[in-house]
Design a protein around this motif. Structure first.
Motif, PDB file in Angstrom:
ATOM      1  N   VAL A   1      18.662  -3.084  40.199  1.00 21.29           N
ATOM      2  CA  VAL A   1      19.785  -3.842  40.768  1.00 21.29           C
ATOM      3  C   VAL A   1      21.067  -3.519  40.015  1.00 21.29           C
ATOM      4  O   VAL A   1      22.116  -3.262  40.611  1.00 21.29           O
ATOM      5  CB  VAL A   1      19.496  -5.358  40.721  1.00 21.29           C
ATOM      6  N   ARG A   2      21.000  -3.511  38.683  1.00 20.13           N
ATOM      7  CA  ARG A   2      22.193  -3.267  37.878  1.00 20.13           C
ATOM      8  C   ARG A   2      22.763  -1.873  38.091  1.00 20.13           C
ATOM      9  O   ARG A   2      23.977  -1.673  38.067  1.00 20.13           O
ATOM     10  CB  ARG A   2      21.864  -3.471  36.392  1.00 20.13           C
ATOM     11  N   GLU A   3      21.894  -0.897  38.310  1.00 21.03           N
ATOM     12  CA  GLU A   3      22.349   0.482  38.483  1.00 21.03           C
ATOM     13  C   GLU A   3      23.225   0.655  39.708  1.00 21.03           C
ATOM     14  O   GLU A   3      24.160   1.465  39.705  1.00 21.03           O
ATOM     15  CB  GLU A   3      21.144   1.415  38.600  1.00 21.03           C
TER      16      GLU A   3
ATOM     17  N   ASP B   1      30.284   3.323  40.750  1.00 21.58           N
ATOM     18  CA  ASP B   1      31.431   4.232  40.642  1.00 21.58           C
ATOM     19  C   ASP B   1      32.379   3.786  39.533  1.00 21.58           C
ATOM     20  O   ASP B   1      32.922   4.621  38.786  1.00 21.58           O
ATOM     21  CB  ASP B   1      32.189   4.294  41.971  1.00 21.58           C
ATOM     22  N   ILE B   2      32.585   2.476  39.433  1.00 19.23           N
ATOM     23  CA  ILE B   2      33.456   1.938  38.390  1.00 19.23           C
ATOM     24  C   ILE B   2      32.849   2.196  37.014  1.00 19.23           C
ATOM     25  O   ILE B   2      33.536   2.604  36.073  1.00 19.23           O
ATOM     26  CB  ILE B   2      33.691   0.425  38.605  1.00 19.23           C
ATOM     27  N   LYS B   3      31.552   1.972  36.894  1.00 20.40           N
ATOM     28  CA  LYS B   3      30.866   2.204  35.614  1.00 20.40           C
ATOM     29  C   LYS B   3      30.974   3.664  35.199  1.00 20.40           C
ATOM     30  O   LYS B   3      31.175   3.977  34.015  1.00 20.40           O
ATOM     31  CB  LYS B   3      29.408   1.788  35.727  1.00 20.40           C
ATOM     32  N   ALA B   4      30.845   4.574  36.161  1.00 21.47           N
ATOM     33  CA  ALA B   4      30.946   6.003  35.853  1.00 21.47           C
ATOM     34  C   ALA B   4      32.343   6.356  35.356  1.00 21.47           C
ATOM     35  O   ALA B   4      32.499   7.148  34.412  1.00 21.47           O
ATOM     36  CB  ALA B   4      30.593   6.829  37.085  1.00 21.47           C
ATOM     37  N   ALA B   5      33.358   5.770  35.961  1.00 20.43           N
ATOM     38  CA  ALA B   5      34.738   6.040  35.546  1.00 20.43           C
ATOM     39  C   ALA B   5      35.000   5.500  34.141  1.00 20.43           C
ATOM     40  O   ALA B   5      35.683   6.137  33.324  1.00 20.43           O
ATOM     41  CB  ALA B   5      35.716   5.411  36.542  1.00 20.43           C
ATOM     42  N   ILE B   6      34.460   4.332  33.842  1.00 19.67           N
ATOM     43  CA  ILE B   6      34.597   3.756  32.500  1.00 19.67           C
ATOM     44  C   ILE B   6      33.926   4.660  31.471  1.00 19.67           C
ATOM     45  O   ILE B   6      34.488   4.954  30.409  1.00 19.67           O
ATOM     46  CB  ILE B   6      33.969   2.346  32.470  1.00 19.67           C
ATOM     47  N   ALA B   7      32.707   5.115  31.787  1.00 25.65           N
ATOM     48  CA  ALA B   7      31.971   5.990  30.880  1.00 25.65           C
ATOM     49  C   ALA B   7      32.692   7.315  30.662  1.00 25.65           C
ATOM     50  O   ALA B   7      32.685   7.861  29.549  1.00 25.65           O
ATOM     51  CB  ALA B   7      30.566   6.236  31.409  1.00 25.65           C
ATOM     52  N   ALA B   8      33.306   7.828  31.706  1.00 24.30           N
ATOM     53  CA  ALA B   8      34.034   9.096  31.599  1.00 24.30           C
ATOM     54  C   ALA B   8      35.173   8.983  30.586  1.00 24.30           C
ATOM     55  O   ALA B   8      35.392   9.892  29.769  1.00 24.30           O
ATOM     56  CB  ALA B   8      34.570   9.509  32.961  1.00 24.30           C
ATOM     57  N   ASN B   9      35.888   7.881  30.623  1.00 24.34           N
ATOM     58  CA  ASN B   9      36.980   7.675  29.668  1.00 24.34           C
ATOM     59  C   ASN B   9      36.448   7.518  28.247  1.00 24.34           C
ATOM     60  O   ASN B   9      37.002   8.067  27.291  1.00 24.34           O
ATOM     61  CB  ASN B   9      37.798   6.438  30.055  1.00 24.34           C
ATOM     62  N   ALA B  10      35.360   6.767  28.110  1.00 22.02           N
ATOM     63  CA  ALA B  10      34.784   6.547  26.780  1.00 22.02           C
ATOM     64  C   ALA B  10      34.251   7.848  26.183  1.00 22.02           C
ATOM     65  O   ALA B  10      34.389   8.095  24.978  1.00 22.02           O
ATOM     66  CB  ALA B  10      33.678   5.505  26.860  1.00 22.02           C
TER      67      ALA B  10
ATOM     68  N   HIS C   1      25.754   6.126  31.904  1.00 18.43           N
ATOM     69  CA  HIS C   1      26.663   7.091  32.542  1.00 18.43           C
ATOM     70  C   HIS C   1      27.309   8.024  31.516  1.00 18.43           C
ATOM     71  O   HIS C   1      27.826   9.093  31.895  1.00 18.43           O
ATOM     72  CB  HIS C   1      27.749   6.372  33.333  1.00 18.43           C
ATOM     73  N   ILE C   2      27.312   7.658  30.241  1.00 19.73           N
ATOM     74  CA  ILE C   2      27.859   8.539  29.210  1.00 19.73           C
ATOM     75  C   ILE C   2      27.164   9.899  29.243  1.00 19.73           C
ATOM     76  O   ILE C   2      27.789  10.955  29.051  1.00 19.73           O
ATOM     77  CB  ILE C   2      27.678   7.903  27.814  1.00 19.73           C
TER      78      ILE C   2
ATOM     79  N   ILE D   1      14.444   4.241  28.386  1.00 18.83           N
ATOM     80  CA  ILE D   1      13.548   5.287  28.882  1.00 18.83           C
ATOM     81  C   ILE D   1      14.269   6.193  29.875  1.00 18.83           C
ATOM     82  O   ILE D   1      14.152   7.419  29.829  1.00 18.83           O
ATOM     83  CB  ILE D   1      12.303   4.657  29.534  1.00 18.83           C
ATOM     84  N   LYS D   2      15.026   5.599  30.775  1.00 17.58           N
ATOM     85  CA  LYS D   2      15.711   6.401  31.788  1.00 17.58           C
ATOM     86  C   LYS D   2      16.759   7.313  31.154  1.00 17.58           C
ATOM     87  O   LYS D   2      16.901   8.477  31.533  1.00 17.58           O
ATOM     88  CB  LYS D   2      16.358   5.502  32.830  1.00 17.58           C
ATOM     89  N   THR D   3      17.477   6.791  30.179  1.00 20.49           N
ATOM     90  CA  THR D   3      18.482   7.612  29.503  1.00 20.49           C
ATOM     91  C   THR D   3      17.838   8.772  28.761  1.00 20.49           C
ATOM     92  O   THR D   3      18.361   9.891  28.771  1.00 20.49           O
ATOM     93  CB  THR D   3      19.309   6.752  28.531  1.00 20.49           C
ATOM     94  N   LEU D   4      16.698   8.530  28.143  1.00 18.75           N
ATOM     95  CA  LEU D   4      15.974   9.614  27.467  1.00 18.75           C
ATOM     96  C   LEU D   4      15.588  10.715  28.446  1.00 18.75           C
ATOM     97  O   LEU D   4      15.697  11.911  28.136  1.00 18.75           O
ATOM     98  CB  LEU D   4      14.723   9.052  26.783  1.00 18.75           C
ATOM     99  N   THR D   5      15.158  10.320  29.628  1.00 18.62           N
ATOM    100  CA  THR D   5      14.800  11.302  30.653  1.00 18.62           C
ATOM    101  C   THR D   5      16.009  12.129  31.069  1.00 18.62           C
ATOM    102  O   THR D   5      15.933  13.363  31.194  1.00 18.62           O
ATOM    103  CB  THR D   5      14.209  10.594  31.880  1.00 18.62           C
ATOM    104  N   GLN D   6      17.138  11.472  31.259  1.00 23.11           N
ATOM    105  CA  GLN D   6      18.361  12.177  31.652  1.00 23.11           C
ATOM    106  C   GLN D   6      18.830  13.130  30.556  1.00 23.11           C
ATOM    107  O   GLN D   6      19.304  14.234  30.834  1.00 23.11           O
ATOM    108  CB  GLN D   6      19.457  11.158  31.981  1.00 23.11           C
ATOM    109  N   LEU D   7      18.690  12.713  29.306  1.00 28.84           N
ATOM    110  CA  LEU D   7      19.078  13.578  28.184  1.00 28.84           C
ATOM    111  C   LEU D   7      18.200  14.822  28.129  1.00 28.84           C
ATOM    112  O   LEU D   7      18.685  15.932  27.869  1.00 28.84           O
ATOM    113  CB  LEU D   7      18.976  12.793  26.880  1.00 28.84           C
ATOM    114  N   ALA D   8      16.896  14.638  28.376  1.00 28.39           N
ATOM    115  CA  ALA D   8      15.979  15.782  28.386  1.00 28.39           C
ATOM    116  C   ALA D   8      16.352  16.762  29.491  1.00 28.39           C
ATOM    117  O   ALA D   8      16.330  17.983  29.290  1.00 28.39           O
ATOM    118  CB  ALA D   8      14.546  15.295  28.567  1.00 28.39           C
ATOM    119  N   GLU D   9      16.701  16.240  30.653  1.00 27.25           N
ATOM    120  CA  GLU D   9      17.079  17.092  31.775  1.00 27.25           C
ATOM    121  C   GLU D   9      18.342  17.894  31.474  1.00 27.25           C
ATOM    122  O   GLU D   9      18.499  19.024  31.946  1.00 27.25           O
ATOM    123  CB  GLU D   9      17.286  16.232  33.023  1.00 27.25           C
TER     124      GLU D   9
END
Length: 238
Positions: free
Chosen positions: A70-72, A77-86, A106-107, A124-132
């Motif tokens: 649900v949170r994802e 789109d807003i979360k992605a833009a925030i992460a891009a700036n960070a 999103h970082i 767990i999901k972030t670890l998977t994305q980092l591996a990819e």
């Protein structure tokens, strides 16, 4: 039934059922699925519901755990833009703490192997994305929180206490007008506090829907952080 009445009825159904498919709502309200999808689009824009796999869920701000699925999808789109700036702050060769929030995840989208960064996370999901993306990563281990697909607890805290990061990026479920960052999860709150204590620079990532929301557990006050990234200018009391 006119549109505004139908929107209120959808909310009424979701408050009872918590999660419904488009077809279920269409049958209950005697309209076509296309009509329901249009109504849902309006409610999503209003921040009242969230689309997720298989249907739609009501968005609540109570002190209870909200599933990652649900949170994802909420304000993605807003979360992605925030992460891009960070992510622009991240220097080559640095070590980064990321919590298991959907915003901090999103970082990863803005990291590349060429930067030579190392990421430590309890997600767990972030670890998977980092591996990819072929980015060096460490997981905290610990007790698995099923709704958030995150590790937490004493084991995870012990792991983090032996590590150090140049940057820490995290989010949470609410921030008060006094700048107190709060969350519904005691375990994740405690883990974020360990990350903050073992990082040189800490940044809070926050979409504006969280401003003014208060939950049971306090992570910290923004005065302890190096900055806040939000889609709107924030003004705090005092």
């Amino acid at each position: 039934m006119i549109k505004n009445e139908r929107l209120d009825k959808i909310i009424e159904i979701l408050e009872k059922e918590k999660h419904c498919t488009i077809n279920f709502l269409a049958n209950r309200l005697y309209v076509t699925p296309i009509t329901i999808r249009r109504d849902i689009a309006i409610l999503v824009e209003q921040g009242r519901v969230s689309k997720c796999y298989g249907g739609v869920s009501i968005i609540t701000h109570s002190n209870r755990e909200v599933p990652l699925a649900v949170r994802e999808t909420y304000n993605s789109d807003i979360k992605a833009a925030i992460a891009a700036n960070a992510a622009k702050l991240i220097t080559n060769g640095s070590t980064i703490f990321l919590d298991a929030s959907s915003t901090a995840a999103h970082i990863v989208d803005f990291l590349s192997p060429e930067q030579g960064v190392t990421v430590i996370t309890n997600s767990i999901k972030t670890l998977t994305q980092l591996a990819e993306r072929q980015i060096t990563a460490y997981g905290t281990g610990g007790k698995l929180l099923r709704n958030s697909l995150a590790f937490a607890g004493a084991k995870a805290e012990t792991t983090l206490s032996t590590m150090h990061a140049d940057f820490m990026f995290f989010s949470s479920q609410g921030i008060t007008l006094d700048g107190n960052i709060t969350d519904f999860s005691e375990a994740e709150t405690q883990l974020r506090q360990v990350m903050i204590n073992h990082a040189d620079k800490c940044y809070f990532l926050c979409d504006s829907s969280k401003v003014g929301k208060t939950f049971l557990f306090q992570v910290c006050n923004i005065s302890k952080l190096d900055g806040v990234f939000c889609d709107k200018k924030l003004e705090f009391n005092g």
